[in-house]
Design an enzyme around this catalytic site. Structure first.
Site, PDB file in Angstrom:
ATOM      1  N   GLY A 185     -10.470  -6.993   1.975  1.00 46.48           N
ATOM      2  CA  GLY A 185     -10.972  -7.166   3.334  1.00 46.48           C
ATOM      3  C   GLY A 185     -11.282  -8.616   3.637  1.00 46.48           C
ATOM      4  O   GLY A 185     -12.280  -8.940   4.273  1.00 46.48           O
ATOM      5  N   GLU A 237     -11.623  -0.285  -8.497  1.00 45.01           N
ATOM      6  CA  GLU A 237     -12.626  -0.645  -7.485  1.00 45.01           C
ATOM      7  C   GLU A 237     -13.923   0.101  -7.711  1.00 45.01           C
ATOM      8  O   GLU A 237     -13.943   1.291  -7.985  1.00 45.01           O
ATOM      9  CB  GLU A 237     -12.092  -0.340  -6.073  1.00 45.01           C
ATOM     10  CG  GLU A 237     -13.106  -0.694  -4.974  1.00 45.01           C
ATOM     11  CD  GLU A 237     -12.515  -0.641  -3.565  1.00 45.01           C
ATOM     12  OE1 GLU A 237     -11.381  -1.103  -3.365  1.00 45.01           O
ATOM     13  OE2 GLU A 237     -13.214  -0.131  -2.669  1.00 45.01           O
ATOM     14  N   ASP A 284      -1.288  -1.681  -3.757  1.00 46.65           N
ATOM     15  CA  ASP A 284      -2.603  -1.874  -3.149  1.00 46.65           C
ATOM     16  C   ASP A 284      -3.221  -0.502  -2.837  1.00 46.65           C
ATOM     17  O   ASP A 284      -2.564   0.355  -2.238  1.00 46.65           O
ATOM     18  CB  ASP A 284      -2.409  -2.686  -1.860  1.00 46.65           C
ATOM     19  CG  ASP A 284      -3.716  -3.200  -1.279  1.00 46.65           C
ATOM     20  OD1 ASP A 284      -4.681  -3.370  -2.048  1.00 46.65           O
ATOM     21  OD2 ASP A 284      -3.753  -3.447  -0.055  1.00 46.65           O
ATOM     22  N   SER A 295       0.858  -1.190   0.000  1.00 48.32           N
ATOM     23  CA  SER A 295       0.000   0.000   0.000  1.00 48.32           C
ATOM     24  C   SER A 295       0.892   1.237   0.000  1.00 48.32           C
ATOM     25  O   SER A 295       2.115   1.128   0.192  1.00 48.32           O
ATOM     26  CB  SER A 295      -0.877   0.001   1.254  1.00 48.32           C
ATOM     27  OG  SER A 295      -0.043   0.118   2.393  1.00 48.32           O
TER      28      SER A 295
HETATM   29  C1  PGH Z   1      -6.994  -5.760   2.010  1.00 48.23           C
HETATM   30  C2  PGH Z   1      -6.718  -6.568   3.255  1.00 48.23           C
HETATM   31  N1  PGH Z   1      -5.959  -5.087   1.481  1.00 48.23           N
HETATM   32  O1  PGH Z   1      -6.140  -4.351   0.377  1.00 48.23           O
HETATM   33  O2  PGH Z   1      -8.060  -5.721   1.464  1.00 48.23           O
HETATM   34  O3  PGH Z   1      -7.893  -6.755   4.041  1.00 48.23           O
HETATM   35  O4  PGH Z   1      -7.810  -6.190   6.474  1.00 48.23           O
HETATM   36  O5  PGH Z   1      -9.063  -8.157   5.681  1.00 48.23           O
HETATM   37  O6  PGH Z   1      -6.604  -8.187   5.636  1.00 48.23           O
HETATM   38  P1  PGH Z   1      -7.814  -7.356   5.534  1.00 48.23           P
HETATM   39 ZN    ZN Z   2      -8.098  -3.607   0.424  1.00 51.69          ZN
HETATM   40 CA    CA Z   3     -11.719   1.726  -1.688  1.00 50.80          CA
END
Ligand code: PGH
Ligand code: ZN
Ligand code: CA
Length: 309
Positions: free
Chosen positions: A212, A134, A82, A50
């Site tokens: 997520g 997204e 990310d 990220s």
């Molecule tokens: C995620 C990670 N990164 O882009 O989507 O999600 O918090 O569930 O690991 P988590």
């Molecule tokens: Zn994410």
């Molecule tokens: Ca988003």
């Protein structure tokens, strides 16, 4: 094998009904734990950073460590940005050698998201890099964005089709009930597989991404709490649901929180049990081993990507 884009691994995933794990990285131990697991499982893998991870580790260090991992293995490895927040961050990563970037325009309205995503796609494709976009909003905290639960929005399948056609994005992150972080559900875990099915109908050839998607592994939460952490009531997406997603058309499953828990649980354990120990290698070795365990379990038992390298 050199660094690869996600193109071939996603084509295989859609044909054969498995998902590729995308694991967040920000230091050497995490990268080694993930890649050692993927190597042992002969699985393709996506390492993702990220903008927060890039700020922390610095982009050159990340790239060099990923290159070292690639040199030591012969599995397909992609390096992915990310939640790219803007065009400039995506461009920086493309110029630094990333093979895949995400532009997260989900905080904008539809038209702005289309325009921004298209701009990133044009630059990325000209440099041989693929783009994840997204549509829809996840609740919870992303690195820099905090979306309240009432703001979260499921992805609209018709919009998804228009969005993919107009942007030319290579893969699409959707919102079907997951959220970032350790507190995903107050009651029962629930994912909208009906929406996933409609999206697959509308864009059958676009790889789908699930963000997520940490399980928030109960044993690790318990272990953290046993050794002094304060993470009560944490809850994630059960393995069975992630497996179902991987069979029903999700090609990329994002995991960050579970790796954080793995590392923290083992470090806390060493600190608690061996208070006289102060050699970082003594607590980072079990932390790295636990990351490997977690990743190996997901690849082999949940995502189904073993021997798909
Ligand atoms: C995620 C990670 N990164 O882009 O989507 O999600 O918090 O569930 O690991 P988590
Ligand atoms: Zn994410
Ligand atoms: Ca988003």
């Amino acid at each position: 094998m050199p660094l690869v884009t996600t193109k071939e691994m996603f084509e295989k995933s859609m044909k054969e009904g498995f998902a590729v794990g995308a694991f967040n990285v920000n230091n050497m131990e995490i990268i080694q734990g993930i890649v050692d697991a993927a190597k042992e499982e002969n699985s393709p893998v996506i390492l993702q950073a990220s903008s927060g991870a890039i700020k922390y580790a610095r982009i050159n260090y990340l790239m060099k460590m990923v290159e070292a991992a690639v040199e030591e293995s012969n599995i397909p490895i992609a390096i992915h940005l990310d939640h790219g927040p803007d065009f400039e961050t995506c461009k920086m990563c493309i110029d630094a050698g990333f093979t895949s970037v995400m532009i997260d325009g989900s905080k904008y309205d539809f038209e702005e998201n289309v325009a921004l995503t298209k701009k990133v796609v044009d630059y990325a494709h000209a440099h041989g890099v693929v783009v994840e976009a997204e549509l829809g909003k996840l609740a919870g905290i992303e690195d820099d964005v905090n979306v309240s639960e009432s703001d979260a929005m499921y992805t609209d399948p018709d919009q998804a089709k228009e969005f993919v056609e107009r942007t030319g994005c290579d893969s699409l992150a959707i919102a079907i009930g997951t959220s970032h972080g350790a507190y995903k559900f107050k009651g029962e875990a629930k994912l909208r597989f009906d929406i996933l099915a409609k999206i697959k109908e509308k864009v059958p050839n676009t790889p789908i991404v699930l963000h997520g998607a940490s399980t928030v592994i109960p044993e690790l939460v318990e272990m953290c709490n046993k050794y002094g952490a304060d993470i009560p009531g944490a809850k994630g997406v059960p393995d069975e649901m992630l497996h179902e997603a991987s069979v029903k058309g999700v090609s990329k499953i994002n995991v960050d929180t579970d790796l954080r828990l793995a590392m923290t649980a083992q470090i806390r354990k060493t600190f608690a049990e061996e208070p006289s120990q102060f050699d970082p290698r003594k607590y980072l070795t079990p932390a790295r081993d636990e990351i490997k365990n977690v990743v190996q379990h997901k690849i082999r038992d949940v995502f189904g990507s073993s021997n798909k390298a």
